[in-house]
Structures are given as structure tokens and as C-alpha cells.
Design an enzyme around this catalytic site. Sequence first.
Site, PDB file in Angstrom:
ATOM      1  N   LYS A 133       0.836  -1.200   0.000  1.00 29.83           N
ATOM      2  CA  LYS A 133       0.000   0.000   0.000  1.00 29.83           C
ATOM      3  C   LYS A 133       0.872   1.253   0.000  1.00 29.83           C
ATOM      4  CE  LYS A 133      -3.486   2.270   2.803  1.00 29.83           C
ATOM      5  NZ  LYS A 133      -4.371   2.196   3.952  1.00 29.83           N
ATOM      6  N   GLU A 191      10.689  -4.673   4.125  1.00 30.71           N
ATOM      7  CA  GLU A 191      10.777  -6.080   3.721  1.00 30.71           C
ATOM      8  C   GLU A 191      10.391  -6.227   2.240  1.00 30.71           C
ATOM      9  OE1 GLU A 191       9.161  -4.920   6.366  1.00 30.71           O
ATOM     10  OE2 GLU A 191       9.223  -6.327   8.062  1.00 30.71           O
ATOM     11  N   GLY A 248      -4.653  -2.116   5.197  1.00 33.01           N
ATOM     12  CA  GLY A 248      -3.878  -3.261   4.701  1.00 33.01           C
ATOM     13  C   GLY A 248      -4.558  -4.592   4.974  1.00 33.01           C
ATOM     14  N   ARG A 249      -5.005  -4.802   6.214  1.00 38.31           N
ATOM     15  CA  ARG A 249      -5.574  -6.109   6.581  1.00 38.31           C
ATOM     16  C   ARG A 249      -6.993  -6.288   6.065  1.00 38.31           C
ATOM     17  NH1 ARG A 249      -4.441  -2.679  10.528  1.00 38.31           N
ATOM     18  NH2 ARG A 249      -6.029  -1.928  11.968  1.00 38.31           N
ATOM     19  N   GLU A 287      -4.164  -6.779  15.156  1.00 37.20           N
ATOM     20  CA  GLU A 287      -3.727  -5.449  14.716  1.00 37.20           C
ATOM     21  C   GLU A 287      -4.894  -4.463  14.838  1.00 37.20           C
ATOM     22  OE1 GLU A 287      -0.415  -5.101  11.676  1.00 37.20           O
ATOM     23  OE2 GLU A 287      -2.021  -4.223  10.514  1.00 37.20           O
ATOM     24  N   LYS A 292       9.673  -0.876  13.783  1.00 32.18           N
ATOM     25  CA  LYS A 292      10.177  -0.613  12.418  1.00 32.18           C
ATOM     26  C   LYS A 292      11.240   0.486  12.461  1.00 32.18           C
ATOM     27  CE  LYS A 292       5.826  -1.357   9.877  1.00 32.18           C
ATOM     28  NZ  LYS A 292       4.835  -0.698   9.045  1.00 32.18           N
TER      29      LYS A 292
HETATM   30  O1  LIG Z   1       1.141  -2.744   2.274  1.00 32.26           O
HETATM   31  P1  LIG Z   1       2.255  -2.156   3.041  1.00 32.26           P
HETATM   32  O2  LIG Z   1       2.229  -0.658   3.050  1.00 32.26           O
HETATM   33  O3  LIG Z   1       3.594  -2.671   2.544  1.00 32.26           O
HETATM   34  O4  LIG Z   1       2.105  -2.585   4.546  1.00 32.26           O
HETATM   35  C1  LIG Z   1       2.134  -3.935   4.924  1.00 32.26           C
HETATM   36  C2  LIG Z   1       1.631  -4.149   6.316  1.00 32.26           C
HETATM   37  O5  LIG Z   1       2.370  -3.423   7.263  1.00 32.26           O
HETATM   38  C3  LIG Z   1       1.527  -2.963   8.298  1.00 32.26           C
HETATM   39  O6  LIG Z   1       1.446  -1.588   8.193  1.00 32.26           O
HETATM   40  C4  LIG Z   1       2.001  -3.342   9.662  1.00 32.26           C
HETATM   41  O7  LIG Z   1       3.341  -3.590   9.746  1.00 32.26           O
HETATM   42  C5  LIG Z   1       0.200  -3.625   8.039  1.00 32.26           C
HETATM   43  O8  LIG Z   1      -0.868  -2.951   8.568  1.00 32.26           O
HETATM   44  C6  LIG Z   1       0.197  -3.760   6.573  1.00 32.26           C
HETATM   45  O9  LIG Z   1      -0.718  -4.716   6.172  1.00 32.26           O
END
Ligand SMILES: O=P(O)(O)OC[C@H]1O[C@](O)(CO)[C@@H](O)[C@@H]1O
Length: 534
Positions: A196, A202, A254-255, A340, A500
Site C-alpha cells: 500500500k 521487507e 492493509g488487513r 492489529e 520498524k
Molecule cells: O502494504 P504495506 O504498506 O507494505 O504494509 C504492509 C503491512 O504493514 C503494516 O502496516 C504493519 O506492519 C500492516 O498494517 C500492513 O498490512
Amino acid sequence: MNPVWTKLRDHRHAQAETRITSLFEADPTRAEACTTTADGLVFDWSKTMIDQTALALLLELADPVPAARKAMFAGERINETEDRAVLHTALRNLSGAIMVDGRDVMPHVREVHDHMRDFATRVRDGSFAGQGGTITDVVNIGIGGSDLGPAMATRALRPYHDGPRIHFVSNVDGADIADTLRHLDPETTLVIVASKTFTTIETMTNATTARDWMADKVRVPASQFVALSSAEGRTAQWGIDADRVFGFEDWVGGRYSVWGPIGLSLMIAIGPRRFDEFLAGAAAMDAHFQTAPATQNLPLMLALVGIWHHQICGYGTRAVLPYDNRLGRLPAYLQQLEMESNGKRVAMDGSDLILPSGPVVWGEPGTNGQHAFYQLIHQGTAIVPCEFIVAAKGHEPELAHHHLLLIANCLAQSEALMHGRSFEEARALMAEKGLSGSELERQARHRVFPGNRPSTTLVVEQLTPFVLGQILALYEHRVFAEGVILGLNSFDQWGVELGKELALRLAPMLEGQDVPCHDPSTRHLVDVILDMRD
Ligand SMILES: O=P(O)(O)OC[C@H]1O[C@](O)(CO)[C@@H](O)[C@@H]1O
């Protein structure tokens, strides 16, 4: 605090000596009366200590849910700490109009959905090809909500796969991407970078590694990359053409994002028509949640059972036990969705939460879990409310006897949890085996099952795309209703940020730089690890 909480606790206290089985004795219709249904989904919560008094009080707690629900579906900015609307439901109800800040957001949602359908179809029929021809493998790189939803759903719907093979890479541990790419051909692989924010360390590290891997063989590696993101500027900077970027807005958490672009890998696996069925299942649950009266409202009842077990009975965890091997990633998906969302300590207004927030959610598919942790569930000192999920039909008619055994095991577990085995029954068993005296007593004690352990069972006919959509939307709305009842914001996740930030500050230390921060224990661990790496 709403006095209903105290009344519920008092009632629970007064029930202390009552057993679940006695509720059935008092009400022969309890099994049917404590079953809630929605479009073919059957949720049995009769094997809990929720009686008429508890139910009436729990329903009082749910008073704020209808107004909050209306605000969510209408696109109001209910995610107050991020000042955002919460509209994942708009991704599966594609008709109509939803206004956010005076603008109808639905035309863009439909446009992106059509773009996804078109692209997925072209990948599947070969009209979008890699340098080496038809795409044989798709690698979705993402983490958290950009991985768990599509990975879980892709596994769940394996009987419907008729597209290229789909792989998921999430962990920054190089082992994950190395193990995945090792067997793939870069010339026929499509890489989906799902993020997102398009900043998650990662995902961006894995995406760069995948691009380098592809660059060895493919002249224009970016041409075999797709981005799923709300950060279109960053995807362009990364070199992905706008026609392969699938955007979504900040009001999709995200979730909660598997219904839109983040579901592209699933759509490629099962095809747009099946994906539409998945959306239709969720939309059916949305409609049910909005219209069913409280006592017949499945997400609400699931939420109230959750509140009863965690906030009232004080059980610290909740086990999700799907008797379906293809739902093997559902517990992990629900861990993010529930923990979360509702793992908070501050109420929406910034005050400290007086009540405990969400429980620890965990689980494994049955029957595997039976041979691992069910010992504790049956005889341990902690009580773990169990949420069983089972389908009446499998997808392997030639192996129907397996499926019957699977169902029998699921039902046997909830029965054993409720009934248990008394000391007298255990003694009789030991006597049959020829034991007597103090040894009989001692051995019998080890064989007692206290019982009276609560569980619920969700029965579905078969795990189709439609049903999976229903199940996921059911849990989303459960989390929402619990969050409303607790007075917290289920849609932010500030708790993931600090770690993070510290990781980014620690990384240079592991490269040998002297960074003047971090506590003595952490500095010591860095020294130990650096010594080992020398
Ligand atoms: O889609 P992104 O921005 O890479 O985020 C991945 C995930 O990291 C988070 O922000 C939590 O670490 C989640 O809420 C989300 O699903």
C-alpha cells in the site's frame, strides 16, 4: 463505564457453579435457539455459558453498533486517528455511489476492478507474456495485509485454480525469496509488488532482489513487474509503468485489502469470474450485517461471544480451529485482522481503556492441532474458547471417507470439551483395566477431563469462493463490532511503528557503524552477533 459490564460480570460470577450441559437440560431447544444463520452459514454458539440473561445484557452492549455501522458504510471518517474513511466494503459492492469528501469514489473502484479483470485475463490467456512466453509463475511480494489475505485465500481456493502457479514471498529473511525463486524461470515469471505504502522495508528489499534476479535474464525486467499500491508516485519512481499499477485509496486498510488490487494474485489463480463470486460472498455478508436484527445478526453474535469470553469470562486467548487443511493460513490471517485491529490500550477519545482489549488469536487446522496442543485445551489450567469451522462437503468426492472422519473429529472435540469425563467415569475405566486402591485413584485423576469448556462451531456447505468471501467478511465485521463495543479504533495500527523505526536505526550497527543509541542489552546482543559473524 457502562453499568452493563458490571451486570455481566456479576452474572458470570453467579453462574460459577453452572455447567454448559445444564443449560441444555433447562432448555431442550437450546441447540436451535443458539444457532445464528446467514445465507447458508450456520453458527452454533450453544456450547457456551451464554444464557438468556447474558444474551440480553450483551445485546445492550451492542447498542452503539448500528450507528457506527451506518457511518462506516456511508464513508464517514471513522478512522479518527488517521483521519480516514473505512471503505473496504466498497471494493465488493461495486454498484451504487459512495461519497467521500463530496466525491463519488465508486467510478474509480470500478475502473480499477475492470483493469484487474483485464490484466488477469491477459496473463491467464497468454496475451500478456514474459520475455520467454506465457507466464507460468506469479510471485506476490508483500507482507502483513499485502500477503496474508491473498496467500490465505489462494491456498483456501486451490480446487478452483486454473491459472499460472502463484507464490508468496513476505519475509525479509533472504531464505524466503531464495527458496521461491530458485525453481522459477525469470523469463516466464510475473512479479507483483504488493505494498500500500510502497515503502515497507521487507517488501522493497525483496522486490529489489527479484528485479536483480530477473535482470540477469530479462532485457527489461520492469516489464514483468506489477505494482499494487496507493503510492503511484513511488511505483513510477521504481520503474513500473502506470498501466501495470493498480491503485487503491487510503480508506482501504492493509488487513482489509484482499478485495481490491491486493487480491490480484488470487484473481490470476482462479480467474475474474470466481473472484467476483468471492466478492459476492462478502457483499452478501455486508448486506446481512446491515439488515439482520441483532439476535439474528451473525457478525454481531460472533462479536458478542468474543466479548463474553474475553472481557467477561477473562479467557486470555481464542483458538481458531478450521477443520479444513486449505484454511491452514486462516489463523494467521485472523491474527493480523483481530490483533492489529483491536490490540489497543487507548480508547477512541484518547483515554485509557478500562476493559481488556482484544485477545490473543491463534490456531491450526484440525485434525493436526489435535496431536499438538489440544492436550492443554482439554486438561490444562487455562481455558481456551475454541472456534471450530467445518464444511459439510469437501472437494474430493473420491475421498469422501476422509471428509467424514474430518467432520467426526471436529464435532467430537467440541463435544469432549463440553462434556469432559468425570472422576467417576475415569475410575470406572481404571477399574475395568484391573487397577484398584490408591493406584486406581491416582491413575483416574490423570484421565479426568473437566469439561465445561466453551466452543462455537461455524458450519458451511463447502469452501467455495462465495463462502470464503462470506467467512472473511464475517470476521471483519466481528472485529469491527467488538471494536465499537470496546470504544476503540479498529482501523489504525500505531503499535507496529516503533519496532520498524528501531530496526532502521539498528541496521547500520550491524554493518559495524557506531550508532550512539540503544540500550546496553541491545548493544551487547549486537556485539555478540558481530563477533559470531567475524
Ligand atoms: O502494504 P504495506 O504498506 O507494505 O504494509 C504492509 C503491512 O504493514 C503494516 O502496516 C504493519 O506492519 C500492516 O498494517 C500492513 O498490512
